[in-house]
Design a protein around this motif. Structure first.
Motif, mmCIF file in Angstrom:
data_model
loop_
_atom_site.group_PDB
_atom_site.id
_atom_site.type_symbol
_atom_site.label_atom_id
_atom_site.label_comp_id
_atom_site.label_asym_id
_atom_site.label_seq_id
_atom_site.Cartn_x
_atom_site.Cartn_y
_atom_site.Cartn_z
ATOM 1 N N ASP A 1 -1.271 9.018 1.882
ATOM 2 C CA ASP A 1 -0.008 8.431 2.298
ATOM 3 C C ASP A 1 0.203 7.107 1.571
ATOM 4 O OD1 ASP A 1 0.559 10.472 4.153
ATOM 5 O OD2 ASP A 1 -0.735 9.529 5.655
ATOM 6 N N ASN A 2 1.267 7.023 0.801
ATOM 7 C CA ASN A 2 1.637 5.793 0.115
ATOM 8 C C ASN A 2 3.000 5.349 0.617
ATOM 9 O OD1 ASN A 2 -0.475 5.376 -2.207
ATOM 10 N ND2 ASN A 2 -0.002 7.561 -2.207
ATOM 11 N N PHE A 3 3.197 4.042 0.657
ATOM 12 C CA PHE A 3 4.443 3.488 1.168
ATOM 13 C C PHE A 3 4.991 2.492 0.163
ATOM 14 C CE2 PHE A 3 6.469 -0.166 3.242
ATOM 15 C CZ PHE A 3 7.555 0.456 3.848
ATOM 16 N N GLY A 4 6.259 2.601 -0.155
ATOM 17 C CA GLY A 4 6.877 1.650 -1.072
ATOM 18 C C GLY A 4 8.213 1.167 -0.553
ATOM 19 N N SER A 5 8.497 -0.133 -0.766
ATOM 20 C CA SER A 5 9.797 -0.670 -0.360
ATOM 21 C C SER A 5 10.147 -1.887 -1.205
ATOM 22 C CB SER A 5 9.788 -1.058 1.129
ATOM 23 O OG SER A 5 8.966 -2.179 1.362
ATOM 24 N N ARG B 1 5.094 -3.111 -2.405
ATOM 25 C CA ARG B 1 6.315 -3.804 -1.993
ATOM 26 C C ARG B 1 6.671 -4.905 -2.983
ATOM 27 N NH1 ARG B 1 5.381 -6.313 3.656
ATOM 28 N NH2 ARG B 1 3.578 -7.122 2.510
ATOM 29 N N ASN C 1 -3.255 6.075 -0.439
ATOM 30 C CA ASN C 1 -3.036 5.325 0.810
ATOM 31 C C ASN C 1 -2.736 3.853 0.532
ATOM 32 O OD1 ASN C 1 -3.625 7.717 2.191
ATOM 33 N ND2 ASN C 1 -5.801 7.190 2.366
ATOM 34 N N CYS C 2 -1.761 3.595 -0.331
ATOM 35 C CA CYS C 2 -1.408 2.230 -0.728
ATOM 36 C C CYS C 2 -0.009 1.866 -0.245
ATOM 37 C CB CYS C 2 -1.458 2.077 -2.252
ATOM 38 S SG CYS C 2 -3.123 2.190 -2.942
ATOM 39 N N SER C 3 0.197 0.576 -0.080
ATOM 40 C CA SER C 3 1.514 0.015 0.189
ATOM 41 C C SER C 3 1.960 -0.759 -1.043
ATOM 42 C CB SER C 3 1.451 -0.917 1.410
ATOM 43 O OG SER C 3 2.631 -1.681 1.514
ATOM 44 N N ASN D 1 -2.942 -2.998 -0.764
ATOM 45 C CA ASN D 1 -1.606 -3.547 -0.586
ATOM 46 C C ASN D 1 -1.210 -4.214 -1.896
ATOM 47 O OD1 ASN D 1 -1.465 -2.801 2.178
ATOM 48 N ND2 ASN D 1 -2.652 -4.603 2.726
ATOM 49 N N ASP E 1 1.674 -6.167 -3.814
ATOM 50 C CA ASP E 1 2.903 -6.918 -3.539
ATOM 51 C C ASP E 1 3.182 -7.951 -4.624
ATOM 52 O OD1 ASP E 1 2.980 -5.599 -1.048
ATOM 53 O OD2 ASP E 1 1.859 -7.216 -0.066
#
Length: 337
Positions: free
Chosen positions: A240-244, A227, A223-225, A206, A208
């Protein structure tokens, strides 16, 4: 009576002179003093705290027990000086952490720069540790540890592998090569522009509230987030990676902070990594605090002094006053955790 007080004053003064350059090892009772850090580490027992005064030490030691090593800080401009550890051969770690070292900590130490290579990093853990703390140090690191915390440090060439999430928080990263697995990477500042395998290489992390140089390319996150980070792009992805809510900016780092031009500003204390007054990145973190090292749960402590009180001034007269009172003046200084 006065003669006894004079003797007491002389004894206190001599005790202070005698002990101020010695390593104190304590575990609830009276301290034991050592001149040699390697000897202090070897003879200490599980749960001991080692108070290491400001001077240079040459060590290549292995720790297999819970120890808490506290120096007087890494800041070379500090009036008290810095606690500095160097390697005997400049190629092997100063401290190797093995099974049994879990629940320990290292605080307020400056490690000298070793030659490059993973096995020459200042601290190297061989087996998995649990609940380890590294705080307010200047170092390179290879840490295999879960439920552990690295905070308020100046870091280069660092690897952290964890089975259960460890935290890398509120640090200044000044070099290349950061391989991090199962970590929470929060409120750090990356100062060196990197690309490909020399950059941050995260796996199941994660990420951030960090600040990167413009166009910093994270190397194949898995597989990282991601933010609320400033200035990131991805050089390949896997899983799967997620960014916001990440921020892109044309501002270079010296236009992001109150005062930063080059890396040597860290050592001479001319750098100021507070965000500029009108920065849009104030209160822009996932928790409503600033991006970078002054936000988050572990805000940066200017001066990076250890949390334990340090004597900054002492005055012990050689005689009593007219009433037979010996007036001793001692000033101490400490920073909050």
């Amino acid at each position: 009576m006065k003669a006894k007080l004079l003797l007491l004053a002389f004894t206190i003064s001599c005790y202070q002179v005698f002990t101020q350059d010695l390593i104190a090892v304590q575990n609830g009772g009276d301290p034991i003093f050592y001149e040699d850090l390697s000897e202090a580490i070897k003879k200490s027992v599980t749960g001991d705290t080692l108070f290491v005064p400001a001077k240079n030490y040459v060590v290549n030691d292995t720790i297999r027990k819970e120890l808490h090593i506290i120096g007087e800080g890494y800041d070379l401009t500090n009036n008290l000086g810095a606690t500095i550890l160097s390697s005997k051969n400049n190629t092997t770690p100063m401290l190797v952490l093995e099974e049994g070292a879990s629940n320990g900590s290292i605080t307020g130490i400056r490690f000298s720069v070793n030659k490059s290579g993973v096995y020459s990093r200042n601290i190297f853990s061989v087996t998995e540790l649990n609940n380890y703390l590294i705080d307010r140090c200047f170092l390179s690191l290879h840490l295999y540890a879960s439920n552990s915390l690295v905070k308020n440090c100046i870091l280069s060439n660092t690897t952290i592998q964890a089975k259960i999430t460890s935290v890398l928080s509120n640090n200044i990263l000044v070099g290349n090569g950061y391989a991090l697995s199962k970590c929470s990477i929060r409120n750090n500042i990356f100062l060196v522009m990197s690309d490909r395998y020399n950059s941050l290489n995260p796996n199941e992390c994660n990420i951030d509230n960090n600040i990167f140089p413009p166009n910093y390319r994270i190397w194949y996150p898995v597989n990282c987030s991601l933010r609320n980070n400033l200035n990131i792009s991805l050089n390949g992805v896997s899983g799967d990676n997620f960014g916001s809510s990440n921020f892109d900016s044309d501002l270079v780092l010296n236009e992001t902070f109150i005062n930063y031009t080059q890396l040597n500003g860290i050592d001479n204390n001319s750098a100021n990594f507070q965000l500029i007054a009108n920065s849009s990145f104030k209160n822009a973190g996932t928790d409503g605090t600033d991006l970078g090292i002054y936000g988050g749960r572990f805000p940066w402590k200017d001066g990076s002094a250890p949390f334990n009180p340090q004597i900054i001034f002492s005055e012990i007269p050689g005689t009593t006053d007219e009433n037979g009172v010996l007036k001793i003046r001692i000033e101490v200084e400490a920073q909050k955790n």
